[in-house]
Design a protein around this motif. Sequence first.
Motif, PDB file in Angstrom:
ATOM      1  N   TYR A   1     -22.884  11.672  30.351  1.00  0.00           N
ATOM      2  CA  TYR A   1     -23.904  11.127  31.259  1.00  0.00           C
ATOM      3  C   TYR A   1     -24.801  10.135  30.521  1.00  0.00           C
ATOM      4  CZ  TYR A   1     -28.015  10.609  34.128  1.00  0.00           C
ATOM      5  OH  TYR A   1     -29.057  10.052  34.845  1.00  0.00           O
ATOM      6  N   LEU A   2     -25.226  10.493  29.305  1.00  0.00           N
ATOM      7  CA  LEU A   2     -26.087   9.595  28.540  1.00  0.00           C
ATOM      8  C   LEU A   2     -25.398   8.259  28.275  1.00  0.00           C
ATOM      9  CD1 LEU A   2     -27.687  11.979  25.873  1.00  0.00           C
ATOM     10  CD2 LEU A   2     -28.735  11.091  27.965  1.00  0.00           C
ATOM     11  N   LEU A   3     -24.137   8.314  27.872  1.00  0.00           N
ATOM     12  CA  LEU A   3     -23.413   7.071  27.577  1.00  0.00           C
ATOM     13  C   LEU A   3     -23.303   6.180  28.812  1.00  0.00           C
ATOM     14  CD1 LEU A   3     -20.505   8.342  25.289  1.00  0.00           C
ATOM     15  CD2 LEU A   3     -22.704   7.377  24.626  1.00  0.00           C
ATOM     16  N   VAL A   4     -22.934   6.779  29.934  1.00  0.00           N
ATOM     17  CA  VAL A   4     -22.806   6.005  31.176  1.00  0.00           C
ATOM     18  C   VAL A   4     -24.161   5.436  31.593  1.00  0.00           C
ATOM     19  CG1 VAL A   4     -22.285   6.157  33.636  1.00  0.00           C
ATOM     20  CG2 VAL A   4     -20.778   7.259  31.974  1.00  0.00           C
ATOM     21  N   ALA A   5     -25.216   6.259  31.494  1.00  0.00           N
ATOM     22  CA  ALA A   5     -26.550   5.797  31.886  1.00  0.00           C
ATOM     23  C   ALA A   5     -27.000   4.632  31.010  1.00  0.00           C
ATOM     24  CB  ALA A   5     -27.554   6.950  31.778  1.00  0.00           C
ATOM     25  N   PHE A   6     -26.763   4.708  29.700  1.00  0.00           N
ATOM     26  CA  PHE A   6     -27.162   3.638  28.793  1.00  0.00           C
ATOM     27  C   PHE A   6     -26.424   2.344  29.121  1.00  0.00           C
ATOM     28  CE2 PHE A   6     -27.862   7.094  25.356  1.00  0.00           C
ATOM     29  CZ  PHE A   6     -29.033   7.490  25.993  1.00  0.00           C
ATOM     30  N   MET A   7     -25.130   2.451  29.377  1.00  0.00           N
ATOM     31  CA  MET A   7     -24.350   1.247  29.661  1.00  0.00           C
ATOM     32  C   MET A   7     -24.733   0.634  31.001  1.00  0.00           C
ATOM     33  SD  MET A   7     -20.563   1.934  28.008  1.00  0.00           S
ATOM     34  CE  MET A   7     -20.246   3.503  28.820  1.00  0.00           C
ATOM     35  N   LEU A   8     -24.928   1.474  32.022  1.00  0.00           N
ATOM     36  CA  LEU A   8     -25.356   0.940  33.319  1.00  0.00           C
ATOM     37  C   LEU A   8     -26.709   0.255  33.205  1.00  0.00           C
ATOM     38  CD1 LEU A   8     -24.311   3.810  35.766  1.00  0.00           C
ATOM     39  CD2 LEU A   8     -23.270   1.541  35.526  1.00  0.00           C
ATOM     40  N   CYS A   9     -27.597   0.852  32.429  1.00  0.00           N
ATOM     41  CA  CYS A   9     -28.905   0.251  32.190  1.00  0.00           C
ATOM     42  C   CYS A   9     -28.742  -1.122  31.551  1.00  0.00           C
ATOM     43  CB  CYS A   9     -29.746   1.173  31.299  1.00  0.00           C
ATOM     44  SG  CYS A   9     -31.264   0.431  30.667  1.00  0.00           S
ATOM     45  N   GLY A  10     -27.902  -1.194  30.522  1.00  0.00           N
ATOM     46  CA  GLY A  10     -27.701  -2.465  29.826  1.00  0.00           C
ATOM     47  C   GLY A  10     -27.115  -3.531  30.717  1.00  0.00           C
ATOM     48  N   TRP A  11     -26.056  -3.180  31.446  1.00  0.00           N
ATOM     49  CA  TRP A  11     -25.411  -4.165  32.333  1.00  0.00           C
ATOM     50  C   TRP A  11     -26.369  -4.612  33.441  1.00  0.00           C
ATOM     51  CZ3 TRP A  11     -20.739  -0.437  32.314  1.00  0.00           C
ATOM     52  CH2 TRP A  11     -19.873  -0.770  31.260  1.00  0.00           C
ATOM     53  N   THR A  12     -27.137  -3.697  33.996  1.00  0.00           N
ATOM     54  CA  THR A  12     -28.079  -4.052  35.058  1.00  0.00           C
ATOM     55  C   THR A  12     -29.138  -5.015  34.545  1.00  0.00           C
ATOM     56  OG1 THR A  12     -27.762  -1.902  36.158  1.00  0.00           O
ATOM     57  CG2 THR A  12     -29.743  -3.157  36.727  1.00  0.00           C
ATOM     58  N   LEU A  13     -29.704  -4.727  33.389  1.00  0.00           N
ATOM     59  CA  LEU A  13     -30.741  -5.596  32.847  1.00  0.00           C
ATOM     60  C   LEU A  13     -30.187  -6.955  32.447  1.00  0.00           C
ATOM     61  CD1 LEU A  13     -32.838  -3.101  30.681  1.00  0.00           C
ATOM     62  CD2 LEU A  13     -33.449  -4.112  32.874  1.00  0.00           C
ATOM     63  N   ASN A  14     -28.984  -6.980  31.904  1.00  0.00           N
ATOM     64  CA  ASN A  14     -28.379  -8.280  31.565  1.00  0.00           C
ATOM     65  C   ASN A  14     -28.152  -9.123  32.811  1.00  0.00           C
ATOM     66  OD1 ASN A  14     -28.373  -7.914  28.814  1.00  0.00           O
ATOM     67  ND2 ASN A  14     -26.223  -7.335  28.663  1.00  0.00           N
ATOM     68  N   THR A  15     -27.810  -8.455  33.920  1.00  0.00           N
ATOM     69  CA  THR A  15     -27.624  -9.175  35.186  1.00  0.00           C
ATOM     70  C   THR A  15     -28.957  -9.719  35.690  1.00  0.00           C
ATOM     71  OG1 THR A  15     -25.735  -7.777  35.797  1.00  0.00           O
ATOM     72  CG2 THR A  15     -26.819  -8.994  37.554  1.00  0.00           C
ATOM     73  N   ILE A  16     -29.995  -8.886  35.614  1.00  0.00           N
ATOM     74  CA  ILE A  16     -31.316  -9.293  36.102  1.00  0.00           C
ATOM     75  C   ILE A  16     -31.895 -10.424  35.273  1.00  0.00           C
ATOM     76  CG2 ILE A  16     -33.713  -8.553  36.403  1.00  0.00           C
ATOM     77  CD1 ILE A  16     -32.651  -5.758  37.062  1.00  0.00           C
ATOM     78  N   PHE A  17     -31.816 -10.297  33.955  1.00  0.00           N
ATOM     79  CA  PHE A  17     -32.435 -11.286  33.066  1.00  0.00           C
ATOM     80  C   PHE A  17     -31.479 -12.390  32.627  1.00  0.00           C
ATOM     81  CE2 PHE A  17     -35.168  -7.581  32.606  1.00  0.00           C
ATOM     82  CZ  PHE A  17     -36.436  -8.157  32.633  1.00  0.00           C
ATOM     83  N   GLY A  18     -30.213 -12.269  33.050  1.00  0.00           N
ATOM     84  CA  GLY A  18     -29.258 -13.302  32.653  1.00  0.00           C
ATOM     85  C   GLY A  18     -29.455 -14.583  33.424  1.00  0.00           C
TER      86      GLY A  18
END
Length: 325
Positions: A308-325
């Motif tokens: 769960y932690l790994l998936v949550a960290f990756m989803l967080c990263g991809w979401t933020l990269n999309t928002i700030f990209g």
Amino acid sequence: MLTVFTKLADGLTYELLALSAESKLGDAVHFFIEDTAKIFVLLAAMIFVIGFLRAGVDATRVRDWLKGRNRFLGYALAAILGAVTPFCSCSSIPLFLGFTAARIPVGITMAFLITSPCVNEAAVVLFGSSLGWGLAALYVGLGLSAGILGGLFFDAIGAERYLEVSSLTTTSGCCCSSGCAKASRLGFLRRLVIAADETKTILGRIWVWVVVGIALGAGLHGYVPEGFVAAHLGGGQWWSVPLAVAIGIPTYANVTSVIPVTSELINQGLPVGTAFAFMLATAAASVPEFVMLKKVMSVRLLVLFGGYLLVAFMLCGWTLNTIFG
């Protein structure tokens, strides 16, 4: 106040040490002095205030109160409790074990456990002072959301059947010198004393981590060529997030040491999401933590928790990269 810190760094770096403002060493030393002074003043103030407020909270009563709450409200409250627990051994896993022994629903205990190592007052100060309070608020929101969603997930899969509560012989009481688990109905002056003691204790335990983190950030600031990180890692490719998580987990460090490095990497051009994923993986997923959790979790639940932690960290990263990209 920031002008005071800048003037202090100017005086120590360019006058006392006679370093050139144009040199890499001068730039790095100035960064280190200014950020160290600024962060420790803000840390002391924030920890004192939170310590004063926390001194009026009886952790045992909070635990008992959580037992009878609506699940969704319980997730949110447990995540918030995890975010404001102090930097001592009674703040996360032992308290989590006590929650478990008290038969509090597993989702609520997991919400606390997920949030606790990721979010705390020192981390908020470090983020706010380095990258701005907007990103600090986003960081807090992501940490709380990960905890609340984790609570929902572990309740949905019936994770309580993977708990080994019978292995607990105590409720893992508080070991703080301030007595944070027995802090109900304290007077104003007593709470001030406890807050001062907690500030001294916490700073005494984390100052090395903070200094090391700032020193690494200063090295990046002074010696990594401008544009290097942006040119090599700034594209926000999808694979950069799982790579950051994979690097972060074995590089386990206290969140207070990794945030200065994270903030400088972002300033150097590393995508926000990639940097966040690295920071969260470094701070929240460690072998020592999993060894302690083996006291109460089966191997299957440990794997689910880690996954769960790994998936949550990756989803967080991809979401933020999309928002700030």
